[in-house]
Write a protein that holds these residues in place. Structure first.
Motif, short mmCIF file in Angstrom:
data_model
loop_
_atom_site.label_atom_id
_atom_site.label_comp_id
_atom_site.label_asym_id
_atom_site.label_seq_id
_atom_site.Cartn_x
_atom_site.Cartn_y
_atom_site.Cartn_z
N ASP A 35 0.87 -1.19 0.00
CA ASP A 35 0.00 0.00 0.00
C ASP A 35 0.91 1.24 0.00
O ASP A 35 1.64 1.49 0.96
N TRP B 142 0.10 -1.00 13.33
CA TRP B 142 0.02 -1.01 11.87
C TRP B 142 0.42 -2.37 11.30
O TRP B 142 -0.25 -2.89 10.40
N LEU C 21 -1.69 -4.85 8.97
CA LEU C 21 -1.26 -5.31 7.65
C LEU C 21 -1.29 -6.84 7.61
O LEU C 21 -1.77 -7.43 6.63
N VAL D 1 -1.36 -7.71 3.77
CA VAL D 1 -0.59 -6.64 3.11
C VAL D 1 0.86 -6.77 3.57
O VAL D 1 1.14 -6.85 4.77
N ALA E 27 3.83 -1.21 3.53
CA ALA E 27 3.04 0.01 3.39
C ALA E 27 3.92 1.24 3.60
O ALA E 27 4.85 1.21 4.42
N ARG F 68 8.62 -3.93 6.52
CA ARG F 68 7.18 -3.75 6.34
C ARG F 68 6.77 -2.30 6.08
O ARG F 68 5.85 -2.03 5.32
N TRP G 208 -6.86 -0.46 8.24
CA TRP G 208 -6.62 -0.56 6.80
C TRP G 208 -7.94 -0.67 6.05
O TRP G 208 -8.80 -1.49 6.43
#
Ligand SMILES: [Zn+2]
Length: 296
Positions: free
Chosen positions: A4, A50, A54, A59, A62, A85, A260
């Motif tokens: 992302d 975060w 993710l 994910v 990011a 990450r 997210w």
């Protein structure tokens, strides 16, 4: 795997800045409770929050943006703690007295990879020599990009807190980004939200400059400014003009507990699939391009 290219790191320092601007003497905790958002705590705690988010959404990486000038250290802590990450971006006001030193420190010492300019917010035209000075620092460091917010700009949290947003939208013109991008051909530039209403200008800029990329983030509500436009047709046109290699998937996710924004991923995935975009091109958009520009 998904990367992302556009998330905001709403740190304690971010909320402290908003509280100072509002001048009502709120603590960060009071501000967060008014917003009904989670108190971010330390940068380490927010970074861990975060990464857990993710993980929960599949994910891999990011970009996390320090979303007020002066908050470089929070994202540096996050991107150092989770180097595989999180990629640290920072908002810079080129009109600040220490803008050059701040940029140098952020990029050269803290290892941040995205210099984020908001010309409409900071009232500094892209043609200003102060912009050129900081862009030059980014250009000297491979693996760094310059993000320039263009088009319509609204900052939801400012509105929610009743803070004024005296933005000069005339200054966020993608054609101004083209002028800079031509001067620094080796430096990747990112125009978020497909130009946020200046889609045609963003395409013109990117068509002229092979180092300009567009991010696909946010609800892309600007689409309603052009009759008949759909997310599917935006993707189709963007791919036909700039190619899949220069589109970076993003959501513009910011606060918790919302976290997210999977719904934005789903709608973009649906639009690309409905438009018959091949899987290999979708892989580039959803992560390959990000990983090429911001190699771990
Ligand atoms: Zn954003």
């Amino acid at each position: 795997m998904i990367s992302d290219a556009h998330c905001h790191f709403f740190s304690t320092a971010f909320f402290s800045t908003l509280s100072r601007q509002r001048a009502k003497g709120d603590t960060v905790q009071q501000l967060c409770s008014e917003l009904q958002w989670e108190d971010p705590g330390s940068p380490e705690a927010l970074a861990d929050r975060w990464v857990a988010e993710l993980d929960a959404n599949g994910v891999r990486r990011a970009a996390v943006i320090a979303s007020v000038p002066g908050d470089e250290q929070s994202v540096a802590t996050a991107s150092t703690r989770h180097a595989d990450r999180l990629v640290g971006f920072f908002m810079l006001d080129p009109a600040a007295n220490d803008a050059v030193d701040r940029t140098r420190h952020a990029i050269e010492d803290l290892g941040l990879r995205g210099l984020c300019l908001f010309p409409a917010m900071h009232h500094v035209p892209l043609t200003d020599s102060r912009v050129q000075q900081v862009v030059e620092i980014a250009a000297a460091r491979p693996g760094t990009a310059v993000f320039v917010h263009c088009g319509v700009l609204s900052v939801g949290v400012r509105r929610k807190l009743g803070l004024p947003s005296k933005f000069d939208l005339r200054l966020g013109d993608p054609l101004g980004v083209a002028r800079l991008a031509l001067a620094y051909p080796g430096l990747p530039f990112v125009i978020p939200h497909f130009g946020a209403g200046m889609f045609r200008e963003a395409l013109m800029a990117a068509d002229t400059c092979p180092n300009i990329h567009l991010d696909t983030s946010s609800s892309n509500n600007w689409i309603r400014y052009t009759p008949g436009l759909t997310l599917e047709s935006v993707f189709r046109t963007a791919i036909s003009v700039v190619g899949a290699r220069r589109l970076l998937f993003g959501t513009d996710s910011s606060f918790f507990p919302r976290g997210w924004q999977r719904g934005l991923y789903d709608s973009q995935k649906t639009a690309l699939t409905a438009g018959g975009v091949p899987a290999a091109d979708q892989d580039l958009i959803f992560g390959g391009n990000f990983d090429r520009i911001f190699a771990a």
